[in-house]
Write an enzyme that holds these catalytic residues in place. Structure first.
Site, mmCIF file in Angstrom:
data_model
loop_
_atom_site.group_PDB
_atom_site.id
_atom_site.type_symbol
_atom_site.label_atom_id
_atom_site.label_comp_id
_atom_site.label_asym_id
_atom_site.label_seq_id
_atom_site.Cartn_x
_atom_site.Cartn_y
_atom_site.Cartn_z
ATOM 1 N N GLY A 235 0.799 -1.206 0.000
ATOM 2 C CA GLY A 235 0.000 0.000 0.000
ATOM 3 C C GLY A 235 0.835 1.262 0.000
ATOM 4 O O GLY A 235 0.310 2.350 0.248
ATOM 5 N N ASP A 236 2.144 1.140 -0.285
ATOM 6 C CA ASP A 236 3.022 2.317 -0.351
ATOM 7 C C ASP A 236 4.180 1.974 -1.280
ATOM 8 O O ASP A 236 4.096 1.021 -2.053
ATOM 9 C CB ASP A 236 3.494 2.715 1.054
ATOM 10 C CG ASP A 236 3.700 4.220 1.197
ATOM 11 O OD1 ASP A 236 4.605 4.739 0.518
ATOM 12 O OD2 ASP A 236 2.962 4.871 1.963
ATOM 13 N N ASP A 237 5.271 2.739 -1.206
ATOM 14 C CA ASP A 237 6.398 2.507 -2.106
ATOM 15 C C ASP A 237 6.910 1.071 -1.994
ATOM 16 O O ASP A 237 7.021 0.524 -0.892
ATOM 17 C CB ASP A 237 7.547 3.458 -1.775
ATOM 18 C CG ASP A 237 7.175 4.917 -1.981
ATOM 19 O OD1 ASP A 237 6.299 5.200 -2.810
ATOM 20 O OD2 ASP A 237 7.780 5.768 -1.304
#
Length: 477
Positions: free
Chosen positions: A273-275
Site C-alpha cells: 500500500g506504499d512505495d
C-alpha cells in the site's frame, strides 16, 4: 500443387523478424534478456545476471543449531511464544563468540510479540513455518525514536518496536525455505484509519547500527508499518524475498534502506500500500544534524505493484543525503508512479548520482515524477531555508504502456534540480495533448517520447549526460 496456398506477406515478415532476432541473439549475450514465469509471475533473467552476494561476507556454519520447540514453543496459531523466542535467543547469544548459533522455526503457526536478535546468529524458517505477530499491543513495547527523525514518524514521542528487531549486530542471517513472517497488521491499520493510534506503528523487521546482514528466501506479509527497515546499517543483502500487503494498507512500504551504506536488493516481488522500495536518510533538521547519508545502494530485478505510491522512490525523508544509487531491471504495473524523487523545503541534504536503467511499466499513471511541497515536517523547528541539492539523475531505457500522464518534474524554487538526464524513454498510451510538466529543473533528453519540455533540452548538459548514459548497457527489451 493445387492445394498449396501462398503464405501471406504478414507471415513472411514475421518469419523474417524471428530469423533476424535469432541470429542477433546468437551473436550477443545480454541485449535480449530472457523472461520466464516463476510462480505465476513474469521474471526477467539475464544469461549473466549480476549478483549482490559480494556485499555480504559469508559466515561459516553455525556451531549450535536448535529448534524453537527445544525451548517449549507451541506452533498452534493460538499459544503465545513471545517469552519463548526471547528466552531462546538469550540462550543462543552465549554461542556468539564460539561459532554462532541458529534457531530453526519448524512447520506451524507461531504467535509471538517482538523479540531481539543477536550477533553471529541465523533465524531459519522451515517450509510451512509462519511467525504471526501478536495482537496484543503490550507485546510491541515503546522504544525511543530514531535520532535522525527526532520523534515517531506518525506520532510525537516514541514508537512501537518492530516485530523482529536488532541493534548493533554483526553477521546475521534471516532466511529459510520460503517460510512466512506475518505481522497481522490489520489491527494496526484500523488504529490508523480510526485515528486512535497513540504511538507510531512498528515495522515488521528493523535492524539498526548493524553490519553484514543477509535476508533471503522468505515471505513477509501484513506489516503494521514499513516492512523491512535497515537503518544506520552497512553491507546488507535482501534477496529472493516476497513482500505482500493489501493494496490499501497504509504506509506498508516494502523495503526502506535508511541512512545505510552498501545495501543490495535483488530478485524481490512486492505488493504493498506504499512505495515498493524507498531510499531514505532522516527527516528535516534531525536528519541534517545527524548527517548520515544512504550511499552505494543497488536495487535490481524488482517487480511489483502499488496503486497509491511509487515502484522505486528516493525520499521524502532524505535530509542526511543520498548518493550513488543504481536501480535497474524493474517491472512495475498498476501503480501511481514508476520512479519518484520526493523532497521539500526544510529537508536539506542532497540527492546525487542516481542511475535508473531498464524499466518496464504497464498502467502506471505517472511513469517519472519529481515532487515537492508535501508540507510534512516533524515539528516547528524545521528550517525553510534548508533546501535539497539534486544533481545527476540518469534515467534510461524505459518503456511504459498505457500511461496516464507525461513526466512531472517539479524542482524547488531557489534550488533547481540540475543534471537530469534521460535517454531512450518511451511512454505510450498518453492522450495526444499530454505534455511534460517541468518547473525548476534542467537537463537533457535524447530519444524520448513524447518530446520533453524545453528545460530538459539544454545543450550545456548534453555532453555530460550522454557520456554517462553511454556507459550504460542498452537493453532493447
Amino acid at each position: 500443387m493445387g492445394g498449396f496456398t501462398r503464405p501471406s506477406w504478414a507471415f513472411l515478415l514475421l518469419v523474417f523478424i524471428v530469423l533476424v532476432v535469432s541470429c542477433f541473439q546468437i551473436g550477443t549475450k545480454t541485449v535480449f534478456p530472457t523472461w520466464v514465469v516463476l510462480g505465476g509471475r513474469e521474471t526477467r533473467i539475464s544469461e549473466e545476471a549480476p549478483s549482490c552476494f559480494g556485499f555480504f561476507r559469508e559466515v561459516p556454519p553455525r556451531k549450535v543449531v536448535m529448534s524453537i520447540r527445544d525451548f517449549g514453543g507451541v506452533g498452534d496459531g493460538v499459544t503465545s511464544n513471545t517469552e519463548t523466542f526471547r528466552r531462546a535467543i538469550r540462550y543462543m547469544q552465549s554461542f556468539g563468540n564460539i561459532g554462532g548459533s541458529q534457531l530453526n522455526v519448524p512447520r506451524g503457526r507461531w504467535v509471538t510479540g517482538s523479540f531481539n536478535l543477536t550477533s553471529n546468529f541465523t533465524l531459519f524458517l522451515e517450509e510451512g513455518a509462519v511467525i504471526l505477530g501478536s495482537q496484543d499491543l503490550e507485546d510491541w513495547p515503546i522504544i525511543e525514536p530514531l535520532p535522525s527523525y527526532g520523534r515517531g514518524r506518525e506520532r510525537l514521542g516514541g514508537r512501537h518496536i518492530s516485530l523482529i528487531h536488532g541493534d548493533a549486530l554483526t553477521n546475521v542471517v534471516i532466511t529459510g525455505q520460503n517460510g512466512t513472517i506475518d505481522g497481522q497488521g490489520k489491527m494496526w491499520w484500523e488504529l490508523w484509519w480510526n485515528r486512535t493510534l497513540e504511538h507510531t506503528r512498528g515495522h515488521l523487521l528493523e535492524l539498526k547500527n548493524s553490519h553484514n546482514i543477509l535476508i533471503s528466501n522468505l515471505t513477509f506479509m501484513n506489516s503494521p508499518f514499513w516492512t523491512i527497515h535497515p537503518v544506520y546499517c552497512s553491507n546488507v543483502v535482501i534477496k529472493d524475498v516476497t513482500i505482500l500487503a493489501p493494496l490499501n494498507a497504509p504506509n506498508t512500504d516494502g523495503i526502506d534502506p535508511d541512512s545505510s551504506t552498501n545495501v543490495c536488493i535483488e530478485d524481490c516481488y512486492i505488493e504493498s500500500g506504499d512505495d515498493l522500495v524507498a531510499v531514505k536518510s532522516g527527516w528535516d533538521q534531525y536528519g541534517i544534524a545527524m548527517a548520515r547519508p544512504s550511499s552505494n545502494i543497488i536495487v535490481r530485478r524488482l517487480s511489483g505493484t502499488t496503486p497509491t505510491c511509487s515502484g522505486v522512490g528516493i525520499g521524502s525523508e532524505m535530509s542526511g543525503g543520498i548518493s550513488n544509487v543504481t536501480m535497474e531491471d524493474l517491472h512495475i504495473w498498476d501503480s501511481a508512479a514508476g520512479v519518484r524523487i520526493k523532497t521539500d523545503k526544510g529537508r536539506g541534504g542532497f540527492v546525487v548520482n542516481i542511475t535508473i536503467n531498464n524499466i518496464r511499466m504497464e498502467r502506471v499513471k505517472v511513469p517519472i515524477r519529481f515532487s515537492r511541497g508535501s508540507n510534512d515536517h516533524p515539528d516547528d523547528g524545521w528550517d525553510p531555508k534548508a533546501v535539497p541539492k539534486i544533481k545527476g539523475i540518469f534515467i534510461s531505457n524505459v518503456v511504459s504502456l498505457n500511461s496516464t500522464k507525461a513526466p512531472v518534474l517539479e524542482g524547488i524554487e531557489g534550488a533547481p534540480y540540475e543534471g537530469i538526464c534521460m535517454k531512450n524513454v518511451t511512454l505510450l498510451g498518453l492522450a495526444p495533448a499530454a505534455k511534460w510538466h517541468c518547473e525548476f529543473v534542467s537537463g537533457f533528453t535524447d530519444a524520448v517520447f513524447p518530446v520533453s519540455c524545453p528545460q530538459m533540452q539544454s545543450n550545456v548538459s548534453s555532453s555530460w549526460c550522454l557520456d554517462h548514459l553511454g556507459n550504460l548497457q542498452i537493453d532493447s527489451s
